[in-house]
Write an enzyme that holds these catalytic residues in place. Structure first.
Site, PDB file in Angstrom:
ATOM      1  N   LEU A 154      -8.450  -9.426 -11.683  1.00  0.00           N
ATOM      2  CA  LEU A 154      -8.809  -8.725 -12.791  1.00  0.00           C
ATOM      3  C   LEU A 154     -10.306  -8.000 -12.333  1.00  0.00           C
ATOM      4  O   LEU A 154     -11.076  -8.685 -11.851  1.00  0.00           O
ATOM      5  CB  LEU A 154      -9.172  -9.813 -13.967  1.00  0.00           C
ATOM      6  CG  LEU A 154      -9.646  -9.179 -15.367  1.00  0.00           C
ATOM      7  CD1 LEU A 154      -8.510  -8.602 -16.122  1.00  0.00           C
ATOM      8  CD2 LEU A 154     -10.152 -10.607 -16.163  1.00  0.00           C
ATOM      9  N   ILE A 155     -10.494  -6.875 -12.996  1.00  0.00           N
ATOM     10  CA  ILE A 155     -11.908  -6.226 -12.473  1.00  0.00           C
ATOM     11  C   ILE A 155     -12.912  -6.747 -13.327  1.00  0.00           C
ATOM     12  O   ILE A 155     -12.893  -6.722 -14.713  1.00  0.00           O
ATOM     13  CB  ILE A 155     -11.641  -4.689 -12.895  1.00  0.00           C
ATOM     14  CG1 ILE A 155     -10.543  -4.189 -12.028  1.00  0.00           C
ATOM     15  CG2 ILE A 155     -13.204  -4.141 -12.517  1.00  0.00           C
ATOM     16  CD1 ILE A 155     -10.829  -4.360 -10.616  1.00  0.00           C
ATOM     17  N   HIS A 174       1.048   0.269 -13.469  1.00  0.00           N
ATOM     18  CA  HIS A 174       1.848  -0.895 -13.599  1.00  0.00           C
ATOM     19  C   HIS A 174       3.220  -0.481 -13.493  1.00  0.00           C
ATOM     20  O   HIS A 174       3.751   0.590 -14.017  1.00  0.00           O
ATOM     21  CB  HIS A 174       1.425  -1.430 -14.717  1.00  0.00           C
ATOM     22  CG  HIS A 174       2.138  -2.723 -15.182  1.00  0.00           C
ATOM     23  ND1 HIS A 174       1.710  -3.903 -14.500  1.00  0.00           N
ATOM     24  CD2 HIS A 174       3.279  -3.239 -15.880  1.00  0.00           C
ATOM     25  CE1 HIS A 174       2.656  -4.966 -15.145  1.00  0.00           C
ATOM     26  NE2 HIS A 174       3.421  -4.347 -16.021  1.00  0.00           N
ATOM     27  N   ASN A 207      -5.243   2.076 -13.650  1.00  0.00           N
ATOM     28  CA  ASN A 207      -4.277   1.103 -12.962  1.00  0.00           C
ATOM     29  C   ASN A 207      -2.765   1.566 -13.129  1.00  0.00           C
ATOM     30  O   ASN A 207      -2.631   2.363 -14.106  1.00  0.00           O
ATOM     31  CB  ASN A 207      -4.392   0.026 -13.756  1.00  0.00           C
ATOM     32  CG  ASN A 207      -3.579  -1.024 -13.351  1.00  0.00           C
ATOM     33  OD1 ASN A 207      -3.434  -1.376 -12.030  1.00  0.00           O
ATOM     34  ND2 ASN A 207      -2.772  -1.705 -14.291  1.00  0.00           N
ATOM     35  N   GLY A 241       0.695  -1.028  -0.147  1.00  0.00           N
ATOM     36  CA  GLY A 241       0.120   0.056   0.034  1.00  0.00           C
ATOM     37  C   GLY A 241       0.525   1.146  -0.060  1.00  0.00           C
ATOM     38  O   GLY A 241       0.378   2.276   0.446  1.00  0.00           O
ATOM     39  N   GLU A 244       6.848   6.387  -9.075  1.00  0.00           N
ATOM     40  CA  GLU A 244       5.015   5.894  -8.932  1.00  0.00           C
ATOM     41  C   GLU A 244       4.591   7.123  -8.157  1.00  0.00           C
ATOM     42  O   GLU A 244       3.365   7.509  -8.341  1.00  0.00           O
ATOM     43  CB  GLU A 244       4.793   4.634  -8.535  1.00  0.00           C
ATOM     44  CG  GLU A 244       5.221   3.475  -9.512  1.00  0.00           C
ATOM     45  CD  GLU A 244       4.812   2.037  -9.037  1.00  0.00           C
ATOM     46  OE1 GLU A 244       4.271   1.343  -9.925  1.00  0.00           O
ATOM     47  OE2 GLU A 244       4.893   1.894  -7.821  1.00  0.00           O
ATOM     48  N   LEU A 266      -4.544  -6.981  -7.652  1.00  0.00           N
ATOM     49  CA  LEU A 266      -3.831  -8.080  -8.628  1.00  0.00           C
ATOM     50  C   LEU A 266      -4.864  -9.039  -9.043  1.00  0.00           C
ATOM     51  O   LEU A 266      -4.670  -9.968  -9.744  1.00  0.00           O
ATOM     52  CB  LEU A 266      -3.004  -9.063  -7.756  1.00  0.00           C
ATOM     53  CG  LEU A 266      -1.853  -8.062  -7.003  1.00  0.00           C
ATOM     54  CD1 LEU A 266      -0.894  -9.235  -6.506  1.00  0.00           C
ATOM     55  CD2 LEU A 266      -0.762  -7.253  -7.733  1.00  0.00           C
TER      56      LEU A 266
END
Ligand code: GAR
Length: 225
Positions: free
Chosen positions: A94-95, A111, A109, A13, A181, A92
């Site tokens: 799939l939606i 990555h 998202n 997180g 990020e 992690l």
């Protein structure tokens, strides 16, 4: 207006932390704020970060459940919290398609590699950095994209090149990418919220060339061919 944001996360997180704390740095009225954490794991360390900040969280288990059931529960939680933007930050799974459809153009998202390389099912966390190092590429870095029904495939809004340095391990590369990020994700959410507010499509985030130059000057010189 302040857009209500849900973050989906399965792990540590660090991106959730940066996103949740972001408006505190802001000037003027907040454009968006994290109002909900959704996780598929009840033992995910990220849950404690949400508790510490008084942000409600919701566990939606995914293993051995139908996509239909997962979608129904997820949509109910998002609706109850009046969520307008969804951010996948180390999530992690799939939606399910009904959730993608409900948040099309409003779900991002992150990555940890330069898509469309090094993405797809099973490519997450250290596996991504191992694959980058095994391929021998000299540049990696995060990608932020709109989410569609496929893993890591929606339209790209931002990428930030990060050098792969001699002697890098998956862990050292992950740390370098992760730092970037934390700067990139809130900036892209700012742009998405502004675009929704102004009724236009989000613009890709410019300036990654400058970021590349400053990053190279901040780190040891890579042995480019
Ligand atoms: C981040 O590096 C993110 O890019 C990656 O998981 C990490 C989560 O870190 N996501 C993926 O690999 C998705 N395919 P965090 O829990 O410290 O935010």
């Amino acid at each position: 207006m302040t857009f209500q944001v849900a973050v989906f996360a399965s792990g540590r997180g660090s991106n959730f932390r940066v996103l949740a704390d972001h408006p505190d740095r802001g000037t003027g009225p907040h454009l968006w704020e994290v109002a909900l954490l959704v996780s598929d794991r009840e033992d995910a360390p990220v849950l404690e970060l949400a508790r510490d900040r008084g942000i409600p969280s919701c566990i939606v288990p995914v293993s051995e459940r139908s996509a239909h059931e997962v979608a129904r529960e997820t949509l109910a939680a998002l609706e109850e919290a009046q969520i307008q933007i969804v951010l996948l930050a180390g999530y992690l799974r799939l939606i399910p398609p009904p959730v993608v459809e409900a948040f099309r153009g409003r779900m991002l998202n992150i990555h940890p590699a330069l898509l469309p390389g090094f993405g797809g099912k099973g490519m997450y966390g250290s596996k991504v950095h191992e694959a980058v190092l095994a391929a021998g590429v000299r540049i990696s870095g995060p990608t932020i994209h709109l989410v569609d029904e496929r893993y890591d495939r929606g339209p790209i809004l931002a990428q930030w090149p990060v050098p792969v340095l001699p002697g890098d391990t998956p862990a050292s590369l992950a740390t370098r990418v992760n730092q970037v990020e934390h700067e990139l994700f809130p900036a892209v959410v700012d742009e998405l919220a502004r675009s929704l507010d102004e009724g236009r499509a989000p613009r890709p985030i410019p300036g990654t060339g400058d970021a590349l130059r400053s990053h190279f000057s901040l780190t040891s010189t890579p042995d480019l061919p």
